[in-house]
Design a protein around this motif. Structure first.
Motif, mmCIF file in Angstrom:
data_model
loop_
_atom_site.group_PDB
_atom_site.id
_atom_site.type_symbol
_atom_site.label_atom_id
_atom_site.label_comp_id
_atom_site.label_asym_id
_atom_site.label_seq_id
_atom_site.Cartn_x
_atom_site.Cartn_y
_atom_site.Cartn_z
ATOM 1 N N ASP A 356 0.823 -1.214 0.000
ATOM 2 C CA ASP A 356 0.000 0.000 0.000
ATOM 3 C C ASP A 356 0.854 1.259 0.000
ATOM 4 O O ASP A 356 0.313 2.366 -0.108
ATOM 5 C CB ASP A 356 -0.924 0.015 1.218
ATOM 6 N N HIS A 357 2.151 1.090 0.134
ATOM 7 C CA HIS A 357 3.066 2.239 0.181
ATOM 8 C C HIS A 357 4.190 2.044 -0.838
ATOM 9 O O HIS A 357 5.324 2.448 -0.609
ATOM 10 C CB HIS A 357 3.650 2.385 1.584
ATOM 11 N N ALA A 358 3.857 1.434 -1.974
ATOM 12 C CA ALA A 358 4.877 1.078 -2.964
ATOM 13 C C ALA A 358 5.379 2.317 -3.703
ATOM 14 O O ALA A 358 4.612 3.249 -3.994
ATOM 15 C CB ALA A 358 4.311 0.074 -3.961
ATOM 16 N N PHE A 359 6.659 2.301 -4.002
ATOM 17 C CA PHE A 359 7.291 3.337 -4.824
ATOM 18 C C PHE A 359 7.220 2.840 -6.263
ATOM 19 O O PHE A 359 8.174 2.319 -6.818
ATOM 20 C CB PHE A 359 8.731 3.543 -4.363
ATOM 21 N N SER A 360 6.053 3.012 -6.870
ATOM 22 C CA SER A 360 5.773 2.336 -8.139
ATOM 23 C C SER A 360 5.158 3.300 -9.134
ATOM 24 O O SER A 360 4.304 4.114 -8.785
ATOM 25 C CB SER A 360 4.809 1.163 -7.892
ATOM 26 N N GLY A 361 5.583 3.196 -10.385
ATOM 27 C CA GLY A 361 5.002 3.982 -11.464
ATOM 28 C C GLY A 361 5.804 5.236 -11.767
ATOM 29 O O GLY A 361 6.521 5.787 -10.934
ATOM 30 N N TYR A 362 5.667 5.700 -13.010
ATOM 31 C CA TYR A 362 6.454 6.840 -13.471
ATOM 32 C C TYR A 362 6.157 8.124 -12.706
ATOM 33 O O TYR A 362 7.034 8.985 -12.574
ATOM 34 C CB TYR A 362 6.238 7.042 -14.965
ATOM 35 N N ALA A 363 4.938 8.278 -12.219
ATOM 36 C CA ALA A 363 4.616 9.482 -11.450
ATOM 37 C C ALA A 363 5.443 9.556 -10.173
ATOM 38 O O ALA A 363 5.747 10.654 -9.695
ATOM 39 C CB ALA A 363 3.121 9.512 -11.127
ATOM 40 N N ARG A 364 5.802 8.402 -9.600
ATOM 41 C CA ARG A 364 6.653 8.386 -8.418
ATOM 42 C C ARG A 364 8.129 8.476 -8.782
ATOM 43 O O ARG A 364 8.929 9.077 -8.059
ATOM 44 C CB ARG A 364 6.411 7.106 -7.600
ATOM 45 N N TRP A 365 8.497 7.861 -9.907
ATOM 46 C CA TRP A 365 9.915 7.723 -10.242
ATOM 47 C C TRP A 365 10.538 8.996 -10.798
ATOM 48 O O TRP A 365 11.759 9.113 -10.837
ATOM 49 C CB TRP A 365 10.104 6.611 -11.263
ATOM 50 N N GLN A 366 9.734 9.966 -11.237
ATOM 51 C CA GLN A 366 10.317 11.147 -11.873
ATOM 52 C C GLN A 366 11.233 11.924 -10.931
ATOM 53 O O GLN A 366 12.151 12.614 -11.375
ATOM 54 C CB GLN A 366 9.211 12.057 -12.405
ATOM 55 N N ARG A 382 -0.189 11.760 1.894
ATOM 56 C CA ARG A 382 0.137 10.418 1.384
ATOM 57 C C ARG A 382 1.616 10.110 1.592
ATOM 58 O O ARG A 382 1.987 9.009 2.014
ATOM 59 C CB ARG A 382 -0.215 10.336 -0.095
ATOM 60 N N TYR A 383 2.464 11.071 1.300
ATOM 61 C CA TYR A 383 3.901 10.846 1.391
ATOM 62 C C TYR A 383 4.367 10.814 2.842
ATOM 63 O O TYR A 383 5.277 10.046 3.192
ATOM 64 C CB TYR A 383 4.636 11.919 0.592
ATOM 65 N N ASP A 384 3.746 11.612 3.671
ATOM 66 C CA ASP A 384 4.085 11.568 5.090
ATOM 67 C C ASP A 384 3.636 10.239 5.708
ATOM 68 O O ASP A 384 4.319 9.689 6.580
ATOM 69 C CB ASP A 384 3.434 12.742 5.820
ATOM 70 N N THR A 385 2.506 9.712 5.237
ATOM 71 C CA THR A 385 2.051 8.402 5.705
ATOM 72 C C THR A 385 3.057 7.321 5.323
ATOM 73 O O THR A 385 3.378 6.427 6.119
ATOM 74 C CB THR A 385 0.666 8.076 5.118
ATOM 75 N N ASP A 386 3.581 7.390 4.082
ATOM 76 C CA ASP A 386 4.625 6.443 3.661
ATOM 77 C C ASP A 386 5.838 6.539 4.583
ATOM 78 O O ASP A 386 6.399 5.520 5.007
ATOM 79 C CB ASP A 386 5.065 6.746 2.229
#
Length: 647
Positions: A356-366, A382-386
């Motif tokens: 549920d907190h995956a670093f996945s997809g181009y929107a995250r990888w940029q 969302r990012y603070d929750t991660d």
């Protein structure tokens, strides 16, 4: 331990992607008896330039295995009862060949003068290709202990581009062109006394090639998301397709191929998705009477190898302990088989919760490439929750082994970075508003807080580098930095630039309004609605003269998650791009395959805001994904581009 009732003809196979990451031989050899105990019978080795070919000196890269070292690995597999199938790419993914100056002319792609481009794939009709393919196959033949060699041929989207290939395609069609290459390779492989395997994905795009293929080869059908009955085709907006009946009719053997690891820049596998994908293929292979199941592994260079190996260990439950096949049970058993340490069930639950907190997809990888494309309006929650999740997980009192602990530590750094960079961009916009109000006290207080944030982030970056090194420690050459460490060193340089900028504005507050390391003087902001997933690419262009448009940023919409692998979705991601001034002519364009919608298209410097659409309106861009045929990644018409005009 109970044995499964799987058909005796279903071969169980696994793959190591050594082309992306050379692993230490001692580590791999220690894994082989475990794979044998888990019931695996074949090992596929994806090699490319990870081996020095005696007949083609100069192809192998600096850290490649010697021919003898590869033989040592194959011999170790043989002693464990595991047969080896080398993979030698001979169409797509052949950059390992054309990068060599003496082989550059093999390239299918040509420049305006007819010369070979530096990037591309080999031309199947090039007069030298039979010679080069023959040398590669000859050098690997002694290591084909399963009696097979796999020649790749996947994702060959440059097919039919050079003049000689265009002429043949015009005469016999793209299917005939592709089948001709397969048949020529098959003849070379047969002369070596071997059977030939190919990836099956190109047959989705040219099914007319199937009746022209030689009987006796093996097609490896891959799809890396869960499915109910049939695999799907991403380029066709995830429409179901089934190659098996046509392949069986042609006398072609069939393997189903899930994946065990991570996509591209993911630092951890998304375990629930991976196990569900394996279960889908296991069921399908039994339903259609497939010859084998091959659990592939790709791009493990950004992972600690054990974090993907545990998926192979978990998959073995399907034949070693048939019964409950839920993700928690499978992963618990996989962790126990790998010897990660107790409590395995608690660890399995924790790793599955991380999905549920995956670093996945181009929107995250940029963020890996640049820090100035994250200045948006998306909430930081969302990012603070991660960050809080991985802080707890990394500190948990589990007996994580070093590889898993390091992977979680690296993922914690990525979460820290997500919050830090996005917060920094928002703080710049706040500085601009305070400057516009001449609020000197507010400026000084915020500037001091931004400096403290940078100071607090520096130790997290150091810890991230240490974790990146630890991820490599057990299975790789410790003297060579990995891609994760190289990435974080770039982050360190970006942090230094950011700190210099903070020092600069303390002396010159007017610089706050100019471009910064985390945002532009102005920022284009928009929401991208990926409502019909395929292979879309959203491109932002700026006009550089009266006619020419220049790309200034782009991003694929692909999420690499099970919830996005469907024909309809409600995925919305923010896209932001730095812009030098509000008078820049801009346009949005959709490339690749498929449609998107955009909304909330604005331009802001943090103070002023311009809008291109009414608040509730969406703009549709791109072309509907096809349901058949060869993907045209350059297809476009008036629906693919939109000139932005501010209201």
């Amino acid at each position: 331990m109970a044995k499964s009732e799987a058909p005796p003809t279903l071969v169980r196979a696994f793959q190591w992607d050594l082309a992306r990451q050379v692993e230490r031989l001692d580590f791999l050899k220690k894994l082989l008896p475990r794979y044998a105990a888990w019931g695996y019978q074949e090992l596929y080795l994806h090699l490319e330039d990870a081996i020095h070919y005696p007949s083609l000196p100069g192809i192998g890269r600096e850290d490649a295995y010697t021919h003898a070292a590869l033989g040592e690995l194959v011999a170790a597999a043989t002693r464990c009862g595991i047969r080896v199938v080398p993979i030698v790419n001979l169409l797509g993914h052949t950059q390992y060949l054309i990068k060599h100056p003496d082989l550059r002319d093999l390239n299918e792609l040509r420049d305006e003068r007819g010369g070979p481009r530096p990037q591309g794939q080999v031309c199947p009709l090039h007069p030298r290709l039979p010679e080069i393919a023959g040398k590669l196959l000859h050098d690997l033949a002694p290591y084909c202990t399963a009696g097979k060699v796999h020649v790749g041929l996947d994702e060959s989207f440059h097919l039919g581009k050079c003049p000689r290939c265009r002429e043949e395609v015009a005469r016999i069609g793209l299917g005939g062109h592709f089948a001709g290459h397969v048949n020529r390779l098959h003849q070379q492989v047969t002369e070596l006394g071997l059977q030939m395997g190919i990836w099956a994905d190109m047959l989705y795009f040219v099914p007319e090639a199937i009746p022209l293929l030689p009987a006796g080869i093996t097609a490896y059908d891959w799809y890396y998301y869960p499915f109910r009955r049939k695999p799907k085709v991403e380029f066709y907006n995830f429409a179901e397709r089934d190659l098996h009946p046509a392949l069986k009719k042609q006398g072609i053997a069939y393997y189903g191929c899930p994946m065990n690891g991570a996509f591209r820049h993911e630092p951890l596998p998304v375990y629930g998705d991976r196990l569900a994908n394996i279960r889908s293929w296991w069921q399908r292979c039994q339903n259609v009477g497939a010859e084998g199941l091959l659990i592939t592994s790709w791009e493990a260079n950004r992972l600690a190898l054990e974090t993907a190996t545990v998926v192979d260990a978990a998959a073995a439950s399907l034949w070693l302990e048939p019964g409950p096949d839920d993700a928690t049970t499978m992963l618990t058993r996989g962790l126990a088989r790998l010897g990660v340490g107790p409590p395995a069930r608690a660890q399995a639950r924790a790793l599955l919760a991380a999905d549920d907190h995956a670093f996945s997809g181009y929107a995250r990888w940029q963020i890996n490439d640049r820090w100035d494309v994250l200045a948006g309006t998306e909430p930081l929650k969302r990012y603070d929750t991660d960050r809080r999740f991985y802080t707890r997980l990394h500190a948990a009192a589990y007996s994580w082994n070093e590889a898993f602990a390091a992977a979680l530590g690296f993922r914690l750094y990525l979460a820290e970075r997500d919050v830090f960079v996005r917060q920094a961009a928002r703080d710049v916009f706040r500085l601009r508003r305070l400057l516009a109000r001449s609020d000197q006290a507010g400026l000084e207080a915020l500037h001091a807080a931004m400096g403290r944030n940078a100071d607090d982030f520096a130790p997290a970056l150091d810890a991230g580098i240490a974790a990146a090194r630890a991820m490599r420690r057990h299975s790789r050459d410790r003297r060579r930095p990995g891609q994760n460490e190289a990435l974080l060193r770039k982050d360190r340089a970006r942090l230094q630039v950011w700190r210099r900028w903070l020092t600069k504005i303390s002396h010159d507050p007017t610089a706050i309004g100019a471009a910064t390391p985390v945002c532009g003087a102005w920022q284009l902001q928009l929401m991208v609605h990926n409502f019909t997933p395929a292979v879309q690419k959203v491109i932002v262009e700026q006009r550089v003269n009266d006619e020419a448009w220049q790309e200034i940023a782009s991003r694929y919409t692909i999420e690499f998650r099970a919830e996005a692998a469907r024909s309809h979705s409600r995925i919305v991601r923010e896209l932001t791009v730095p812009i030098p001034h509000p008078d820049c002519p801009l346009r949005l364009r959709v490339g690749g395959v498929g449609e998107v919608m955009v909304s909330r298209v604005t331009l802001t410097d943090g103070i002023q805001v311009y809008q291109a659409l009414p608040p509730k309106r969406r703009k549709r861009l791109g072309l509907k994904a096809p349901q058949a045929g060869f993907p045209d990644l350059t297809a476009a018409d008036s629906r693919s581009a939109w000139l932005i005009r501010w209201l």
